[in-house]
Design an enzyme around this catalytic site. Structure first.
Site, PDB file in Angstrom:
ATOM      1  N   SER A 258      78.010   4.507  70.504  1.00 25.15           N
ATOM      2  CA  SER A 258      78.503   5.359  71.582  1.00 25.15           C
ATOM      3  C   SER A 258      79.624   4.684  72.385  1.00 25.15           C
ATOM      4  CB  SER A 258      77.320   5.746  72.461  1.00 25.15           C
ATOM      5  OG  SER A 258      77.602   6.938  73.097  1.00 25.15           O
ATOM      6  N   TRP A 349      78.620  16.641  71.047  1.00 24.02           N
ATOM      7  CA  TRP A 349      79.440  16.116  72.146  1.00 24.02           C
ATOM      8  C   TRP A 349      80.444  15.071  71.632  1.00 24.02           C
ATOM      9  CZ3 TRP A 349      80.994  17.285  76.741  1.00 24.02           C
ATOM     10  CH2 TRP A 349      81.301  16.337  77.706  1.00 24.02           C
ATOM     11  N   HIS A 399      72.233  11.983  68.669  1.00 22.40           N
ATOM     12  CA  HIS A 399      72.982  10.826  69.157  1.00 22.40           C
ATOM     13  C   HIS A 399      72.004   9.653  69.349  1.00 22.40           C
ATOM     14  CE1 HIS A 399      76.378   9.048  71.282  1.00 22.40           C
ATOM     15  NE2 HIS A 399      75.580   8.704  72.280  1.00 22.40           N
TER      16      HIS A 399
HETATM   17  C1  GTR Z   1      78.312   9.915  77.289  1.00 19.69           C
HETATM   18  C2  GTR Z   1      79.808   9.856  77.134  1.00 19.69           C
HETATM   19  C3  GTR Z   1      80.142   9.537  75.715  1.00 19.69           C
HETATM   20  C4  GTR Z   1      79.317   8.408  75.159  1.00 19.69           C
HETATM   21  C5  GTR Z   1      77.901   8.350  75.686  1.00 19.69           C
HETATM   22  C6  GTR Z   1      77.154   7.038  75.518  1.00 19.69           C
HETATM   23  O1  GTR Z   1      77.903  10.293  78.542  1.00 19.69           O
HETATM   24  O2  GTR Z   1      80.323  11.100  77.520  1.00 19.69           O
HETATM   25  O3  GTR Z   1      81.541   9.284  75.595  1.00 19.69           O
HETATM   26  O4  GTR Z   1      79.959   7.189  75.336  1.00 19.69           O
HETATM   27  O5  GTR Z   1      77.832   8.628  77.025  1.00 19.69           O
HETATM   28  O6  GTR Z   1      77.698   5.956  75.633  1.00 19.69           O
HETATM   29  O7  GTR Z   1      75.928   7.130  75.301  1.00 19.69           O
END
Ligand code: GTR
Length: 418
Positions: A258, A349, A399
């Site tokens: 992420s 996302w 995710h």
């Molecule tokens: C979210 C963000 C993403 C991603 C994620 C993470 O809120 O919008 O770009 O980086 O966090 O790091 O889990």
């Protein structure tokens, strides 16, 4: 009169801050063309790897450096490391554990961070995965000897972190994302660092790595200078300075999930010592194409995390069409070294399809070196990895970082890391 001015102020600032709804509909993606990695900004066509290196790679690198992640302002004055704890019989005898305190000095100011390192016993010269963790080294394992971080920590009820401080309660809470036994059994080591020790993840430039570099009176980096992602990438390179000199380590593959996947990609682009790079669900500002404006967009990310990129990147908020590059060109900066881009089908996302297309469009640079990537005729099937020098998989599920992801990374790493 005052009230009217105030009303205008409210309306105007709401207009500025308002973000369009996130788009998840393929039919609503704006028309755009993917900038060609093999045509220079002045229109020159690149036909071989030498020309790529001499005429194109640098201009792409400089664009990302000045306009997206931001430049590191200067060199450090001093760098030191000290092994503060070691056990050659850790994890039931499977591993050697070392905890290394690294000190970074600039302008009389110091920043310290700890590397947690496990090396597989019985493997003299092991490849190592290096990756940041989100909440402290003690969260990646139940090993009772791992030192608990004292740095600022984001609160999380699930992960048992409150008052912005990690305690014994959060030991092992993220062990599910780090199958250390499996890595050791396969002959791989793991090095991990808590990213908050490099730069706390909040919109505050008064602390962390940035603050070491300020002139008197300076309170934040200059327009083209580094945001947090570039600072985290810099931290990975400082961990590499230590790992590179450990004679029990053959090579280092940098990994990140992420936001930390974004940092791993930038670390891979800026530091050629990383033998391989793994981007796990890195999304917007990571592996995903920005111009698709699918899921998270540049406007959104700059709004929610104003500290992640350089100030100069803000001019592209809601203006993706004006960008002369896209994120596949970040991937090309890692060529010809092995690179793995991984997505998860339910992680909309992060735009999984945008990550796949990005890997596809970066592959022509790998081909210049006679390496394989993802061809334009390949399709992304769920749970069917395509493992070339530039590898890709679309995992089922959300995710996250799962055992499935690590199984693929290890299989792929076997092809180049020994
Ligand atoms: C979210 C963000 C993403 C991603 C994620 C993470 O809120 O919008 O770009 O980086 O966090 O790091 O889990």
């Amino acid at each position: 009169m005052k009230r009217i001015t105030f009303l205008f102020f409210i309306i105007f600032s709401t207009m500025l801050l308002a973000q369009p709804e996130a788009n998840y509909d393929e039919t609503k993606i704006p028309k755009f063309s993917v900038p060609d990695p093999l045509t220079s900004f002045s229109g020159l066509t690149i036909t071989d790897s030498l020309q790529w290196e001499e005429k194109r790679k640098l201009e792409i690198f400089q664009f990302f450096e000045k306009q997206i992640y931001g430049k590191v302002p200067a060199l450090l004055d001093e760098y030191s490391f000290k092994v503060i704890e070691q056990d050659n019989n850790a994890l039931g005898g499977k591993a050697q554990r070392k905890q290394i305190a690294v000190g970074l000095k600039k302008n009389g100011r110091t920043l310290n961070f700890n590397i947690l390192l496990y090396l597989p016993n019985g493997h003299e010269n092991a490849p190592v995965f290096l990756g940041y963790n989100f909440h402290g080294n003690h969260t990646v394992t139940n090993d009772p000897n791992v030192i608990i971080t004292e740095a600022w920590n984001a609160n999380s009820t699930d992960l048992k972190i409150s008052n912005n401080k990690a305690t014994e309660a959060s030991r092992g809470v993220r062990a599910n994302r780090w199958p250390i036994d499996k890595m050791l059994d396969k002959g791989y080591g793991l090095a991990t660092v808590y990213y908050g020790e490099i730069d706390p993840d909040k919109n505050d430039f008064s602390d962390g790595l940035h603050s070491l570099f300020y002139d008197e009176e300076q309170t934040k980096p200059k327009t083209n200078e580094w945001g947090s992602i570039a600072a985290w990438a810099f931290g990975l390179s400082r961990a590499m300075d230590y790992l590179d000199n450990d004679t029990n380590i053959s090579n280092v593959i940098v990994f990140g999930h992420s936001r930390l996947g974004k940092a791993a990609l930038w670390a891979g682009a800026t530091d050629p010592r990383f033998t391989g790079v793994i981007s796990n669900n890195s999304g917007c500002g990571g592996a995903a194409l920005s111009k698709r404006k699918f899921g998270e967009t540049i406007g959104r990310i700059n709004n929610s995390f104003p500290h992640w990129f350089s100030e100069s990147f803000k001019k592209y908020s809601n203006r993706e069409e004006t960008l002369p590059v896209d994120q596949h060109q970040l991937l090309t900066l890692i060529a010809p070294r092995p690179l793995y881009v991984a997505s998860a089908i339910e992680d909309e996302w992060a735009d999984p399809k945008g990550e796949f297309l990005s890997a596809q469009h970066a592959s022509k640079v790998y081909e210049l070196y006679g390496k394989k990537g993802i061809s334009l005729t390949d399709v992304h099937e769920v749970d069917r990895p395509i493992q070339q020098t530039l590898a890709y998989h679309m995992r089922s599920g959300k995710h996250d970082v799962t055992d499935y992801d690590w199984d693929q990374y290890i299989t792929w790493a076997e092809t180049f890391s020994r």
